[in-house]
Design a protein around this motif. Structure first.
Motif: not given
Lengths: 325, 234
Positions: A242-244, A272-278
């Motif tokens: 997740l840190r990446n 930044y919207d990180i939901r998709r990457a997550l």
């Protein structure tokens, strides 16, 4: 209407309240929030003429509390932190006394009945105050403040000692009263203030730490994008992965919610919207995403950050201070 | 002022201080009436009236001890001081309630007069003058007790301090004998509560007595108001 200008109170070298200014319009409820000993009660005591101010001014419906105290006091219904109840009197006897004390001109029986109905103490009117529970005493204290139907209500922690249902009822009542009164309501319970007040002043160490509408206060500090995700899988690896994610600022595993399932708190940089990457990362690694929610910063967080001195300065607080200078 | 006066008078009876005060007052005055008048076979009540002075030194502080100290202790003071009434109304409302109860107490000598009238000729004029002196003495003593009650939040402390203060007032005369400077001795002597009261029990009643006691009552009540004013501004 209440106007407070640069109100200050010193006890010797100690500054109990320092340079507080605000106004409360008719039909508005102002919440006074702050940890114990922050200066809430001192401010209220100055507004009601119980103690004098070292400097500054408090106007109640345009009347200076120090220049014409009797007239100013006649506009105020005040419930102090400890309700001023004579324990040896019955509820009805006490309210009759307050009616006389305030030189009330409204029809006595109808008015007393109305006040007792509003505060729901009609059924205990014949009982001695010393035999009442704390919640009832508090309500008699509120009834006392309402007698004479004063345009300004100053209520110092009105819900102390009540059970949750009573608190709801009293807050509803205060909200109703707020439609045609100027109300100041103090509390150190945030949810009460949030549910009731139009505007909030947070007082800490005798100064205004924040002053804004309830919505803005919550909004202003929650610009950061925070997410709480519940993921099943190996904890160390998940945190590492997740840190990446691009734009992530902060990630940590919280407690184990179910066997093998941890809750992760993530914070992304603004924009930044990180939901998709997550979601992608979880899929790639064949972990399971069990829940995903955004962690809005609550008023509780705002309050804690402000009063713990974490250095959050709200824009609105700055403008409030700038306005005073 | 009416509201405070009525509540206070009611509180005297619910707190039973009224009964204790009246019972003690009537019992002691009754004893001195018996010892000084009935058993001596005389309609002269000056012995009883003279004894009343010392009795009041102990009983009036009982009457005034809770007037303000109790308000402070129960935190009801805040309600009073934020109500749309002046400090004068608060102080005098309480003061007059104590004075009313006191007046009920000192009506008793008229009953003694009625008892004596069965045995002989009672000088009602003298009895009335003595009653008036007792009333005036009370106006001053109660004002002293009220002031002391405003200075503490403990009823017992208020009572003890009140008794001490009234004892000092009672001892003014014996103090005078220790002062060698004539003009100072005269000045102190003119402040004596006892000399003026004693003169009335001997049949000497004049306007200066009235003025003296009422001024003392006024001054001590004024000081009580100042105590609250000062506290607000501190």
């Amino acid at each position: 209407m209440i106007e407070v200008r640069n109100l200050t109170k010193h006890y010797g070298d100690k500054h109990a309240v320092n340079d507080i200014s605000f106004t409360v319009e008719d039909g508005e409820i102002l919440g006074f929030l702050g940890p114990n000993g922050a200066g809430k009660s001192t401010t209220m005591n100055m507004l009601t003429g119980y103690i004098s101010s070292t400097s500054g001014q408090a106007l109640i419906n345009g009347v200076d509390i120090l220049e014409d105290p009797i007239k100013a006091k006649s506009f105020i219904g005040y419930l102090p932190e400890l309700p001023p109840l004579y324990l040896d009197m019955t509820v009805k006897g006490y309210l009759n006394y307050i009616y006389d004390l305030k030189k009330c001109k409204l029809p006595r029986r109808a008015h007393l009945r109305e006040v007792m109905d509003l505060t729901q103490i009609t059924e205990v009117q014949g009982r001695l105050i010393k035999n009442l529970s704390k919640g009832y005493k508090q309500r008699v204290g509120l009834a006392q403040a309402l007698i004479g139907n004063p345009p300004v209500l100053i209520l110092d922690e009105p819900t102390v000692g009540m059970d949750p249902r009573q608190i709801q009822e009293i807050l509803m009542l205060i909200k109703k009263l707020g439609k045609n009164h100027s109300v100041i309501l103090s509390s150190h319970i945030l949810s009460e203030i949030q549910a009731t007040c139009d505007r909030i002043i947070i007082i800490n160490h005798g100064v205004v730490a924040a002053h804004d509408t309830t919505d803005n206060l919550a909004k202003n500090v929650s610009t950061d994008h925070r997410i709480i995700a519940r993921i099943e899988g190996p904890r160390q690896e998940i945190v590492k992965a997740l840190r990446n994610i691009a734009g992530i600022r902060y990630c940590r595993a919280d407690m184990e919610r179910e066997p093998g399932v941890f809750e992760y708190e993530l914070e992304a940089a603004p924009g930044y919207d990180i939901r998709r990457a997550l979601f992608d990362i979880v899929c790639e690694n064949h972990w399971y995403l069990l829940s995903l929610g955004s962690a809005e910063m609550t008023l509780e967080d705002v309050f804690l950050k402000i009063t713990m001195g974490e250095g959050i300065v709200l824009d609105s607080a700055q403008t409030a201070k700038g306005g005073k200078a | 002022m009416g509201a405070i006066y009525r509540r206070e008078l009611g509180a005297y009876f619910t707190s039973s201080i009224a009964y204790i005060f009246l019972a003690a007052f009537w019992m002691l005055s009754g004893w001195f009436f018996f010892a000084g008048s009935l058993s001596q076979g005389t309609t002269d009540m000056s012995y009883m009236f003279q004894s009343m002075f010392s009795i009041l030194v102990f009983l009036i502080p009982i009457l005034t001890m809770r007037l303000f100290s109790e308000e402070k202790k129960q935190k009801t003071e805040q309600g009073l001081l934020t109500a749309p009434v002046s400090l004068g109304e608060i102080v005098f409302g309480k003061y007059f309630s104590a004075l009313t109860l006191y007046t009920i107490g000192i009506l008793m000598p008229f009953v003694y007069g009625l008892i004596l009238s069965a045995f002989g000729q009672v000088e009602w004029g003298i009895l009335f003058a003595n009653f008036l002196a007792l009333f005036l003495l009370g106006t001053a003593f109660i004002a002293v007790g009220t002031l002391i009650s405003a200075l503490t939040e403990n009823q017992v402390a208020a009572a003890v301090l009140g008794i001490a203060a009234l004892l000092v007032i009672q001892m003014i005369d014996s103090l005078v004998s220790y002062i060698n400077i004539t003009w100072l001795a005269d000045a102190v002597k003119s402040l004596s509560f006892w000399t003026r009261y004693y003169a009335v029990t001997c049949g000497l009643f004049n306007v200066s007595t009235v003025i003296f006691y009422l001024s003392a009552a006024f001054i001590f009540n004024y000081l009580t108001i100042r105590v609250f004013e000062r506290r607000r501004w501190s």
